[in-house]
Design a protein around this motif. Structure first.
Motif, PDB file in Angstrom:
ATOM      1  N   ALA A 105       3.092  19.833  15.159  1.00  0.00           N
ATOM      2  CA  ALA A 105       3.039  21.211  15.647  1.00  0.00           C
ATOM      3  C   ALA A 105       4.392  21.897  15.647  1.00  0.00           C
ATOM      4  O   ALA A 105       4.461  23.123  15.793  1.00  0.00           O
ATOM      5  CB  ALA A 105       2.452  21.231  17.056  1.00  0.00           C
ATOM      6  N   LEU A 106       5.466  21.140  15.479  1.00  0.00           N
ATOM      7  CA  LEU A 106       6.813  21.683  15.625  1.00  0.00           C
ATOM      8  C   LEU A 106       7.075  22.951  14.811  1.00  0.00           C
ATOM      9  O   LEU A 106       7.669  23.911  15.336  1.00  0.00           O
ATOM     10  CB  LEU A 106       7.847  20.607  15.292  1.00  0.00           C
ATOM     11  CG  LEU A 106       9.311  20.961  15.564  1.00  0.00           C
ATOM     12  CD1 LEU A 106       9.523  21.295  17.027  1.00  0.00           C
ATOM     13  CD2 LEU A 106      10.211  19.800  15.155  1.00  0.00           C
ATOM     14  N   ARG A 116       0.220  24.456  23.009  1.00  0.00           N
ATOM     15  CA  ARG A 116      -1.202  24.533  23.345  1.00  0.00           C
ATOM     16  C   ARG A 116      -1.997  25.191  22.209  1.00  0.00           C
ATOM     17  O   ARG A 116      -3.055  24.700  21.814  1.00  0.00           O
ATOM     18  CB  ARG A 116      -1.391  25.321  24.641  1.00  0.00           C
ATOM     19  CG  ARG A 116      -2.854  25.428  25.093  1.00  0.00           C
ATOM     20  CD  ARG A 116      -2.944  26.140  26.430  1.00  0.00           C
ATOM     21  NE  ARG A 116      -2.427  27.491  26.345  1.00  0.00           N
ATOM     22  CZ  ARG A 116      -3.126  28.541  25.900  1.00  0.00           C
ATOM     23  NH1 ARG A 116      -4.376  28.379  25.489  1.00  0.00           N
ATOM     24  NH2 ARG A 116      -2.590  29.747  25.888  1.00  0.00           N
ATOM     25  N   LYS A 117      -1.483  26.284  21.699  1.00  0.00           N
ATOM     26  CA  LYS A 117      -2.188  26.984  20.631  1.00  0.00           C
ATOM     27  C   LYS A 117      -2.133  26.217  19.301  1.00  0.00           C
ATOM     28  O   LYS A 117      -3.046  26.308  18.479  1.00  0.00           O
ATOM     29  CB  LYS A 117      -1.606  28.382  20.446  1.00  0.00           C
ATOM     30  CG  LYS A 117      -1.916  29.332  21.596  1.00  0.00           C
ATOM     31  CD  LYS A 117      -1.366  30.728  21.323  1.00  0.00           C
ATOM     32  CE  LYS A 117      -1.734  31.677  22.457  1.00  0.00           C
ATOM     33  NZ  LYS A 117      -1.202  33.055  22.215  1.00  0.00           N
ATOM     34  N   ALA A 118      -1.044  25.459  19.112  1.00  0.00           N
ATOM     35  CA  ALA A 118      -0.871  24.752  17.846  1.00  0.00           C
ATOM     36  C   ALA A 118      -1.615  23.424  17.803  1.00  0.00           C
ATOM     37  O   ALA A 118      -1.855  22.888  16.718  1.00  0.00           O
ATOM     38  CB  ALA A 118       0.622  24.504  17.596  1.00  0.00           C
ATOM     39  N   LYS A 119      -2.018  22.890  18.957  1.00  0.00           N
ATOM     40  CA  LYS A 119      -2.592  21.543  18.984  1.00  0.00           C
ATOM     41  C   LYS A 119      -3.848  21.395  18.125  1.00  0.00           C
ATOM     42  O   LYS A 119      -3.977  20.396  17.390  1.00  0.00           O
ATOM     43  CB  LYS A 119      -2.869  21.114  20.419  1.00  0.00           C
ATOM     44  CG  LYS A 119      -3.329  19.657  20.495  1.00  0.00           C
ATOM     45  CD  LYS A 119      -3.442  19.158  21.931  1.00  0.00           C
ATOM     46  CE  LYS A 119      -3.819  17.674  21.943  1.00  0.00           C
ATOM     47  NZ  LYS A 119      -3.886  17.145  23.331  1.00  0.00           N
ATOM     48  N   PRO A 120      -4.814  22.323  18.163  1.00  0.00           N
ATOM     49  CA  PRO A 120      -6.013  22.135  17.330  1.00  0.00           C
ATOM     50  C   PRO A 120      -5.685  21.995  15.843  1.00  0.00           C
ATOM     51  O   PRO A 120      -6.256  21.134  15.152  1.00  0.00           O
ATOM     52  CB  PRO A 120      -6.849  23.387  17.610  1.00  0.00           C
ATOM     53  CG  PRO A 120      -6.422  23.819  18.976  1.00  0.00           C
ATOM     54  CD  PRO A 120      -4.957  23.521  19.032  1.00  0.00           C
ATOM     55  N   ARG A 121      -4.764  22.811  15.352  1.00  0.00           N
ATOM     56  CA  ARG A 121      -4.373  22.722  13.949  1.00  0.00           C
ATOM     57  C   ARG A 121      -3.650  21.397  13.676  1.00  0.00           C
ATOM     58  O   ARG A 121      -3.883  20.747  12.647  1.00  0.00           O
ATOM     59  CB  ARG A 121      -3.467  23.899  13.595  1.00  0.00           C
ATOM     60  CG  ARG A 121      -2.769  23.815  12.233  1.00  0.00           C
ATOM     61  CD  ARG A 121      -3.720  23.889  11.091  1.00  0.00           C
ATOM     62  NE  ARG A 121      -2.998  23.965   9.815  1.00  0.00           N
ATOM     63  CZ  ARG A 121      -3.557  23.707   8.640  1.00  0.00           C
ATOM     64  NH1 ARG A 121      -4.837  23.387   8.568  1.00  0.00           N
ATOM     65  NH2 ARG A 121      -2.839  23.793   7.535  1.00  0.00           N
ATOM     66  N   ALA A 122      -2.785  20.973  14.607  1.00  0.00           N
ATOM     67  CA  ALA A 122      -2.068  19.716  14.435  1.00  0.00           C
ATOM     68  C   ALA A 122      -3.045  18.542  14.394  1.00  0.00           C
ATOM     69  O   ALA A 122      -2.914  17.629  13.570  1.00  0.00           O
ATOM     70  CB  ALA A 122      -1.054  19.522  15.570  1.00  0.00           C
TER      71      ALA A 122
END
Length: 230
Positions: A105-106, A116-122
């Motif tokens: 997610a970095l 939080r917003k990046a976690k689903p994509r990660a």
């Protein structure tokens, strides 16, 4: 999609000028997996850095989708690089205090997003590289092959059309290296989202798995031939 025209680059080494690249012109289309090979000092890494806009050529032009990027200012160039180029390095470059999914997610954080917003994509990307079950693990708890797959997932976080890999299998055992090259091939040839994937390697077996093998020597393209990939 990505093109170099007449690229030359010199470095000062020990008071002497070394010609790292000499009038190199190459074109890379989406949906292709290319390797750059040659002896040490041939200019391979310099070429990859110029392709990734990490280094500025002394002359020549870098063109992406018909647009020159050589004259972009620092801010515009950083934005272009962040959203267009995904990088995979030999030594993984993962942050040891972060979990696998946080490392993936970095790039989103650097673009102003939140974990939080990046976690689903990660998590989606970790699933793609078959590491969803290692999402909470830190780099010290993973093998070299697993760390490099995390690095590949991170390179895809911003959905870039270009992936550049510098000796990505250099620190991996043979089986892990073959799996990694297969993964990069799949990324290049994805029918829904074909990409330009370019790797620098000393490993001719790895190069043979790519669609195209470009041989550099003394900063000059000596050959440009089909590989054994798709």
């Amino acid at each position: 999609m990505l093109e170099l025209t007449g690229i030359s680059k010199r470095y000062a080494v020990g008071g002497q000028q070394v010609q790292a690249l000499d009038s190199v012109s190459l074109k890379f289309d989406k949906g292709t997996f290319s390797s750059i090979v040659g002896p040490s000092g041939a200019g391979k890494s310099t070429l990859l850095h110029v392709l990734g806009t990490l280094d500025t050529p002394d002359s020549g032009d870098v063109v992406f989708e018909g647009r020159s990027v050589s004259d972009l200012g620092d801010d515009a160039l950083s934005e272009f690089r962040r959203n267009t180029m995904g990088f995979v390095f030999q030594f993984f470059n993962l942050l040891p205090a972060m979990s696998a999914w946080e490392n993936v997610a970095l790039p989103s954080l650097l673009d102003g997003g939140t974990l939080r917003k990046a976690k689903p994509r990660a998590m989606e990307l970790l699933e793609m590289v078959d590491l969803a079950d290692r999402a909470a693990h830190r780099p010290s708890e993973m093998s070299g092959g697993q760390m490099q797959r995390v690095a590949v997932a991170r390179a895809l976080m911003m959905d870039p059309p270009v992936i550049l890999a510098d000796e990505p299998s250099g620190n991996l055992d043979t089986k892990s290296g073959e799996q990694l090259m297969g993964l990069l091939s799949d990324i290049a040839h994805d029918t829904e989202r074909p990409r330009v994937v370019i790797t620098v390697t000393h490993n001719m077996d790895a190069a043979a798995a790519t669609d195209r093998i470009i041989t550099l020597r003394d900063g000059v393209v000596r050959s440009d031939e089909p590989g054994g990939g798709q």
